[in-house]
Design an enzyme around this catalytic site. Structure first.
Site, PDB file in Angstrom:
ATOM      1  N   ARG A 115       0.828  -1.223   0.000  1.00 43.44           N
ATOM      2  CA  ARG A 115       0.000   0.000   0.000  1.00 43.44           C
ATOM      3  C   ARG A 115       0.857   1.266   0.000  1.00 43.44           C
ATOM      4  NH1 ARG A 115      -2.289   1.435   4.433  1.00 43.44           N
ATOM      5  NH2 ARG A 115      -2.635  -0.666   5.204  1.00 43.44           N
ATOM      6  N   ASP A 150      -7.568  20.308 -13.001  1.00 46.72           N
ATOM      7  CA  ASP A 150      -7.867  19.001 -13.595  1.00 46.72           C
ATOM      8  C   ASP A 150      -7.472  19.084 -15.068  1.00 46.72           C
ATOM      9  OD1 ASP A 150      -9.062  16.776 -14.849  1.00 46.72           O
ATOM     10  OD2 ASP A 150     -10.676  16.687 -13.370  1.00 46.72           O
ATOM     11  N   TYR A 206     -16.550  18.200 -14.091  1.00 46.60           N
ATOM     12  CA  TYR A 206     -16.866  16.771 -14.227  1.00 46.60           C
ATOM     13  C   TYR A 206     -17.894  16.341 -13.176  1.00 46.60           C
ATOM     14  CZ  TYR A 206     -16.340  11.741 -13.892  1.00 46.60           C
ATOM     15  OH  TYR A 206     -16.591  10.408 -13.824  1.00 46.60           O
ATOM     16  N   LYS A 255      -8.417   8.190 -19.087  1.00 45.97           N
ATOM     17  CA  LYS A 255      -8.752   8.807 -20.375  1.00 45.97           C
ATOM     18  C   LYS A 255      -7.523   8.817 -21.295  1.00 45.97           C
ATOM     19  CE  LYS A 255     -12.570   9.401 -18.061  1.00 45.97           C
ATOM     20  NZ  LYS A 255     -12.877  10.619 -17.334  1.00 45.97           N
TER      21      LYS A 255
HETATM   22  C1  LIG Z   1     -13.366  10.932 -15.992  1.00 49.73           C
HETATM   23  C2  LIG Z   1     -12.956  12.186 -15.312  1.00 49.73           C
HETATM   24  C3  LIG Z   1     -12.642  12.216 -13.949  1.00 49.73           C
HETATM   25  C4  LIG Z   1     -12.782  10.985 -13.068  1.00 49.73           C
HETATM   26  O1  LIG Z   1     -11.877   9.998 -13.409  1.00 49.73           O
HETATM   27  P1  LIG Z   1     -12.148   8.402 -13.170  1.00 49.73           P
HETATM   28  O2  LIG Z   1     -10.894   7.804 -13.693  1.00 49.73           O
HETATM   29  O3  LIG Z   1     -13.381   8.047 -13.936  1.00 49.73           O
HETATM   30  O4  LIG Z   1     -12.346   8.199 -11.712  1.00 49.73           O
HETATM   31  C5  LIG Z   1     -12.213  13.409 -13.401  1.00 49.73           C
HETATM   32  N1  LIG Z   1     -12.115  14.537 -14.142  1.00 49.73           N
HETATM   33  C6  LIG Z   1     -12.428  14.554 -15.456  1.00 49.73           C
HETATM   34  C7  LIG Z   1     -12.311  15.827 -16.227  1.00 49.73           C
HETATM   35  C8  LIG Z   1     -12.865  13.391 -16.085  1.00 49.73           C
HETATM   36  O5  LIG Z   1     -13.201  13.422 -17.390  1.00 49.73           O
END
Ligand SMILES: *Cc1c(COP(=O)(O)O)cnc(C)c1O
Length: 377
Positions: free
Chosen positions: A52, A174, A103, A199
């Site tokens: 961990r 982000d 998001y 992504k």
């Molecule tokens: C998908 C997404 C998230 C969350 O990510 P996960 O991997 O699905 O937990 C956060 N911010 C943005 C802009 C996203 O598109």
């Protein structure tokens, strides 16, 4: 003098590899381990001892992402785990300013933390400096998502980051949509970058992973403690796959962005489409700002259908190449009507379809979209 930096394309390929010792593999192996023999590492207390706390496969991914974002990266179990860790940097009751719509996971988590008394959330409807800066009085954190999901609003990053920093707020960006190839928020003064590595960074729609990146050792240590104590840890296989995907980030993003710019231009001329959001379009309200602060304009396009939500649903269920699926940033093109999710912010129009443009042939992608749009009536 700072040493000349390698270009991002070279970094994506070369960073996070083992030293090229005789007979060493070129790639970091997947290390499946919950625990590590203690004695061999007794002289090096910083080495990992338990699964961990750290993992060499996470470290390889973190080295590569850190080199791309110009900071120190930490891998998390998902993007939301990274978002949660970043919000966890705020002291109890501290004010988090969140401009615009972000998001939907972040939209849902922030008020939940507020209801628990963890943070105080202060929203502004718009993202412009004139509205955001007055809201920063006494703020502990400024949360920026640019371009935003799915409205593709582009915040004035240099101005807002500066305003947040100068008022003592921790500024988080982000950077999921832009990727480090599009913009480098830490170089603009942001304290923390968060990613959904699910992504573009991993890029193949086959895993969940998140990351934080910072240059501030105190923040890095707090994020690491959060990851360890909350158990927000990724699996080694996910980290390995994400690093494998990251090796082609530049090629994928370059092609997907070129496809997106071309499709946005054509969609803007189609009578079935009442509005196209993509910063590459000269008519987009964020075009000039994006051109000034972003190296690539992103590969997500949001369109509004003239025929309303029904037409939007028809589009999503009728295309053949484009798959009706949530998420984004994979090599394959997907689309969805965002308001089908109950959690989607109501600022997102009911007739909005978000397209995640992949790396297929652009003429094939257009033929599928155009045929479907032509028949919507
Ligand atoms: C998908 C997404 C998230 C969350 O990510 P996960 O991997 O699905 O937990 C956060 N911010 C943005 C802009 C996203 O598109």
């Amino acid at each position: 003098m700072e040493p000349a930096r390698l270009s991002a394309a070279t970094v994506a390929v070369t960073a996070g590899r083992p030293d090229p010792l005789p007979n060493a593999p070129l790639n970091a192996p997947v290390t499946f381990a919950s625990t590590y023999a203690a004695r061999a590492h007794a002289a090096e207390p910083q080495d990992v001892g338990y699964g961990r706390w750290g993992n060499p496969t996470w470290t390889a991914f973190e080295e590569a992402l850190g080199a791309l974002e110009h900071g120190e990266a930490l891998a998390f179990a998902s993007g939301m785990a990274a978002v949660d860790a970043a919000l966890g940097l705020v002291s109890p009751g501290g004010v988090v300013v969140i401009p615009g719509s972000v998001y939907n996971g972040t939209e849902a988590l922030a008020p939940q933390l507020a209801a628990q008394g963890r943070i105080t959330v202060r929203r502004t409807a718009g993202i412009e400096a004139g509205e955001v800066i007055p809201a920063l009085d006494g703020a502990a954190m400024l949360w920026l998502e640019s371009p935003s999901n799915p409205l593709l609003e582009v915040a004035d990053l240099p101005v807002l980051i500066d305003a947040g920093r100068s008022r003592g707020a921790v500024v988080v960006v982000d950077n999921t949509f832009a990727t480090p190839l599009g913009q480098l928020p830490l170089s603009l003064g942001a304290d923390v970058v968060v990613h959904s590595a699910t992504k573009y960074l991993s890029g193949h729609s086959d895993l969940l992973l998140g990351a934080t990146v910072t240059r501030d050792e105190r923040l890095r240590a707090a994020l690491h403690t959060h990851r360890t104590l909350r158990g927000a840890v990724p699996g080694p296989m996910e980290a390995w796959l994400a690093l494998r995907g990251l090796r082609t980030l530049h090629l994928r993003v370059e092609r997907a962005c070129a496809n997106a710019a071309e499709l946005a231009r054509r969609l803007a001329d189609h009578p079935a489409v009442s509005r196209v959001r993509h910063p590459s379009l000269p008519g987009d309200p964020y075009h000039a700002r994006a051109a000034a602060q972003m190296a690539t304009m992103g590969a997500v396009i949001s369109i509004e259908l003239a025929g309303g939500p029904h037409a939007a649903d028809r589009l999503c269920t009728t295309t053949r190449l484009w798959v009706d699926a949530t998420s984004l940033g994979g090599v394959e093109s997907t689309l969805e009507r965002r308001r089908r999710h109950a959690a989607e912010p109501h600022a997102v129009p009911e007739n909005l379809v978000r397209l995640s443009v992949g790396i297929e042939d652009v003429e094939d992608l257009w033929a599928d979209l155009a045929t479907t749009l032509d028949h919507l009536g």
